[in-house]
Motif scaffolding. Sequence first.
Motif, PDB file in Angstrom:
ATOM      1  N   ALA A  28       7.860   0.877  19.938  1.00 47.99           N
ATOM      2  CA  ALA A  28       8.673   1.820  19.180  1.00 47.99           C
ATOM      3  C   ALA A  28       7.851   2.350  18.018  1.00 47.99           C
ATOM      4  O   ALA A  28       7.104   1.593  17.402  1.00 47.99           O
ATOM      5  CB  ALA A  28       9.948   1.162  18.670  1.00 47.99           C
ATOM      6  N   ALA A  29       8.010   3.628  17.733  1.00 44.96           N
ATOM      7  CA  ALA A  29       7.269   4.233  16.632  1.00 44.96           C
ATOM      8  C   ALA A  29       8.153   5.243  15.930  1.00 44.96           C
ATOM      9  O   ALA A  29       9.107   5.776  16.512  1.00 44.96           O
ATOM     10  CB  ALA A  29       5.991   4.906  17.150  1.00 44.96           C
ATOM     11  N   VAL A  30       7.827   5.495  14.671  1.00 45.98           N
ATOM     12  CA  VAL A  30       8.594   6.451  13.881  1.00 45.98           C
ATOM     13  C   VAL A  30       7.637   7.193  12.961  1.00 45.98           C
ATOM     14  O   VAL A  30       6.747   6.591  12.353  1.00 45.98           O
ATOM     15  CB  VAL A  30       9.720   5.742  13.088  1.00 45.98           C
ATOM     16  CG1 VAL A  30       9.164   4.678  12.158  1.00 45.98           C
ATOM     17  CG2 VAL A  30      10.564   6.742  12.326  1.00 45.98           C
ATOM     18  N   THR A  31       7.801   8.501  12.876  1.00 47.20           N
ATOM     19  CA  THR A  31       6.956   9.292  11.986  1.00 47.20           C
ATOM     20  C   THR A  31       7.407   9.107  10.540  1.00 47.20           C
ATOM     21  O   THR A  31       8.441   8.495  10.258  1.00 47.20           O
ATOM     22  CB  THR A  31       7.019  10.779  12.343  1.00 47.20           C
ATOM     23  OG1 THR A  31       8.358  11.242  12.125  1.00 47.20           O
ATOM     24  CG2 THR A  31       6.643  11.022  13.802  1.00 47.20           C
ATOM     25  N   ALA A  32       6.630   9.664   9.625  1.00 49.10           N
ATOM     26  CA  ALA A  32       6.966   9.548   8.211  1.00 49.10           C
ATOM     27  C   ALA A  32       8.318  10.189   7.897  1.00 49.10           C
ATOM     28  O   ALA A  32       9.015   9.761   6.969  1.00 49.10           O
ATOM     29  CB  ALA A  32       5.868  10.183   7.369  1.00 49.10           C
ATOM     30  N   GLY A  53       0.828  -1.193   0.000  1.00 49.20           N
ATOM     31  CA  GLY A  53       0.000   0.000   0.000  1.00 49.20           C
ATOM     32  C   GLY A  53       0.863   1.243   0.000  1.00 49.20           C
ATOM     33  O   GLY A  53       1.668   1.453   0.901  1.00 49.20           O
ATOM     34  N   ASP A  54       0.704   2.053  -1.005  1.00 49.48           N
ATOM     35  CA  ASP A  54       1.531   3.243  -1.129  1.00 49.48           C
ATOM     36  C   ASP A  54       1.296   4.234   0.005  1.00 49.48           C
ATOM     37  O   ASP A  54       2.143   5.070   0.273  1.00 49.48           O
ATOM     38  CB  ASP A  54       1.250   3.942  -2.462  1.00 49.48           C
ATOM     39  CG  ASP A  54       1.815   3.155  -3.632  1.00 49.48           C
ATOM     40  OD1 ASP A  54       1.337   3.358  -4.756  1.00 49.48           O
ATOM     41  OD2 ASP A  54       2.728   2.353  -3.400  1.00 49.48           O
ATOM     42  N   ILE A  55       0.166   4.133   0.685  1.00 47.58           N
ATOM     43  CA  ILE A  55      -0.112   5.117   1.724  1.00 47.58           C
ATOM     44  C   ILE A  55       0.688   4.835   2.984  1.00 47.58           C
ATOM     45  O   ILE A  55       0.760   5.674   3.861  1.00 47.58           O
ATOM     46  CB  ILE A  55      -1.608   5.184   2.066  1.00 47.58           C
ATOM     47  CG1 ILE A  55      -2.114   3.856   2.640  1.00 47.58           C
ATOM     48  CG2 ILE A  55      -2.390   5.576   0.848  1.00 47.58           C
ATOM     49  CD1 ILE A  55      -3.556   3.919   3.092  1.00 47.58           C
ATOM     50  N   PHE A  56       1.355   3.680   3.100  1.00 46.61           N
ATOM     51  CA  PHE A  56       2.098   3.372   4.324  1.00 46.61           C
ATOM     52  C   PHE A  56       3.139   4.436   4.607  1.00 46.61           C
ATOM     53  O   PHE A  56       3.329   4.853   5.749  1.00 46.61           O
ATOM     54  CB  PHE A  56       2.771   1.999   4.207  1.00 46.61           C
ATOM     55  CG  PHE A  56       3.694   1.678   5.354  1.00 46.61           C
ATOM     56  CD1 PHE A  56       5.071   1.715   5.193  1.00 46.61           C
ATOM     57  CD2 PHE A  56       3.187   1.362   6.601  1.00 46.61           C
ATOM     58  CE1 PHE A  56       5.919   1.427   6.246  1.00 46.61           C
ATOM     59  CE2 PHE A  56       4.026   1.075   7.662  1.00 46.61           C
ATOM     60  CZ  PHE A  56       5.399   1.103   7.484  1.00 46.61           C
ATOM     61  N   ARG A  57       3.810   4.879   3.546  1.00 47.55           N
ATOM     62  CA  ARG A  57       4.915   5.810   3.756  1.00 47.55           C
ATOM     63  C   ARG A  57       4.434   7.170   4.269  1.00 47.55           C
ATOM     64  O   ARG A  57       5.248   7.983   4.697  1.00 47.55           O
ATOM     65  CB  ARG A  57       5.711   5.977   2.466  1.00 47.55           C
ATOM     66  CG  ARG A  57       4.964   6.590   1.313  1.00 47.55           C
ATOM     67  CD  ARG A  57       5.902   6.795   0.141  1.00 47.55           C
ATOM     68  NE  ARG A  57       6.439   5.557  -0.374  1.00 47.55           N
ATOM     69  CZ  ARG A  57       5.916   4.849  -1.359  1.00 47.55           C
ATOM     70  NH1 ARG A  57       4.813   5.279  -1.946  1.00 47.55           N
ATOM     71  NH2 ARG A  57       6.482   3.734  -1.779  1.00 47.55           N
ATOM     72  N   GLN A  58       3.151   7.427   4.211  1.00 44.75           N
ATOM     73  CA  GLN A  58       2.612   8.713   4.648  1.00 44.75           C
ATOM     74  C   GLN A  58       2.291   8.734   6.143  1.00 44.75           C
ATOM     75  O   GLN A  58       2.051   9.806   6.700  1.00 44.75           O
ATOM     76  CB  GLN A  58       1.332   9.025   3.872  1.00 44.75           C
ATOM     77  CG  GLN A  58       1.498   9.046   2.369  1.00 44.75           C
ATOM     78  CD  GLN A  58       0.165   9.218   1.661  1.00 44.75           C
ATOM     79  OE1 GLN A  58      -0.791   9.735   2.238  1.00 44.75           O
ATOM     80  NE2 GLN A  58       0.088   8.762   0.426  1.00 44.75           N
ATOM     81  N   TRP A  59       2.277   7.573   6.787  1.00 49.97           N
ATOM     82  CA  TRP A  59       1.803   7.472   8.155  1.00 49.97           C
ATOM     83  C   TRP A  59       2.921   7.174   9.137  1.00 49.97           C
ATOM     84  O   TRP A  59       3.868   6.455   8.802  1.00 49.97           O
ATOM     85  CB  TRP A  59       0.771   6.352   8.262  1.00 49.97           C
ATOM     86  CG  TRP A  59      -0.518   6.703   7.604  1.00 49.97           C
ATOM     87  CD1 TRP A  59      -0.891   6.389   6.330  1.00 49.97           C
ATOM     88  CD2 TRP A  59      -1.592   7.453   8.188  1.00 49.97           C
ATOM     89  NE1 TRP A  59      -2.140   6.900   6.079  1.00 49.97           N
ATOM     90  CE2 TRP A  59      -2.590   7.551   7.186  1.00 49.97           C
ATOM     91  CE3 TRP A  59      -1.806   8.028   9.425  1.00 49.97           C
ATOM     92  CZ2 TRP A  59      -3.780   8.220   7.411  1.00 49.97           C
ATOM     93  CZ3 TRP A  59      -2.990   8.689   9.646  1.00 49.97           C
ATOM     94  CH2 TRP A  59      -3.959   8.780   8.656  1.00 49.97           C
ATOM     95  N   PRO A  60       2.774   7.653  10.363  1.00 50.44           N
ATOM     96  CA  PRO A  60       3.669   7.158  11.407  1.00 50.44           C
ATOM     97  C   PRO A  60       3.444   5.651  11.550  1.00 50.44           C
ATOM     98  O   PRO A  60       2.318   5.157  11.352  1.00 50.44           O
ATOM     99  CB  PRO A  60       3.197   7.891  12.668  1.00 50.44           C
ATOM    100  CG  PRO A  60       2.413   9.053  12.180  1.00 50.44           C
ATOM    101  CD  PRO A  60       1.806   8.631  10.878  1.00 50.44           C
ATOM    102  N   ALA A  61       4.494   4.929  11.893  1.00 50.81           N
ATOM    103  CA  ALA A  61       4.398   3.475  11.996  1.00 50.81           C
ATOM    104  C   ALA A  61       5.046   3.018  13.289  1.00 50.81           C
ATOM    105  O   ALA A  61       5.908   3.713  13.847  1.00 50.81           O
ATOM    106  CB  ALA A  61       5.073   2.810  10.800  1.00 50.81           C
ATOM    107  N   GLY A  62       4.644   1.847  13.729  1.00 44.67           N
ATOM    108  CA  GLY A  62       5.179   1.376  15.001  1.00 44.67           C
ATOM    109  C   GLY A  62       5.286  -0.127  15.078  1.00 44.67           C
ATOM    110  O   GLY A  62       4.673  -0.860  14.292  1.00 44.67           O
TER     111      GLY A  62
END
Length: 120
Positions: free
Chosen positions: A49-53, A26-35
């Motif tokens: 652990a989390a990281v913003t875009a 999904g191309d939208i993954f890179r737009q979201w913070p992830a953890g």
Amino acid sequence: QMHFVESGGGLVQLGGSLNLSCEADGDIFRQWPAGWYHQAPGKQRGMVAAVTADGVTKYADSVLGRFTISRDNVKNTLLLQMNSLRPEDTGVYYCNTYLTDYDGPLRANWGQGTSVTVSS
């Protein structure tokens, strides 16, 4: 809708290291913070652990200084370097988006996770 495939778990001794990887479609993954989320046996899942875009990181107190999260927005990949592992790190690790306001993901579409066991 995004889907996640986690890998890299295993059995490791106290003080050992593991590197987890999560592939997201999904191309939208890179737009979201992830953890990365950890679910110990019999306990609720929680963010470790989390990281913003754009690469700003956040860690749970229990892993601060031991775990490092990173992401590759070209490959839609989320990584977790785990050092100085402890028995309490045992459990299943999942990746997903992470929203600070909700202390959780945008949607509860969890992958299979990857299992980590730390022996003492």
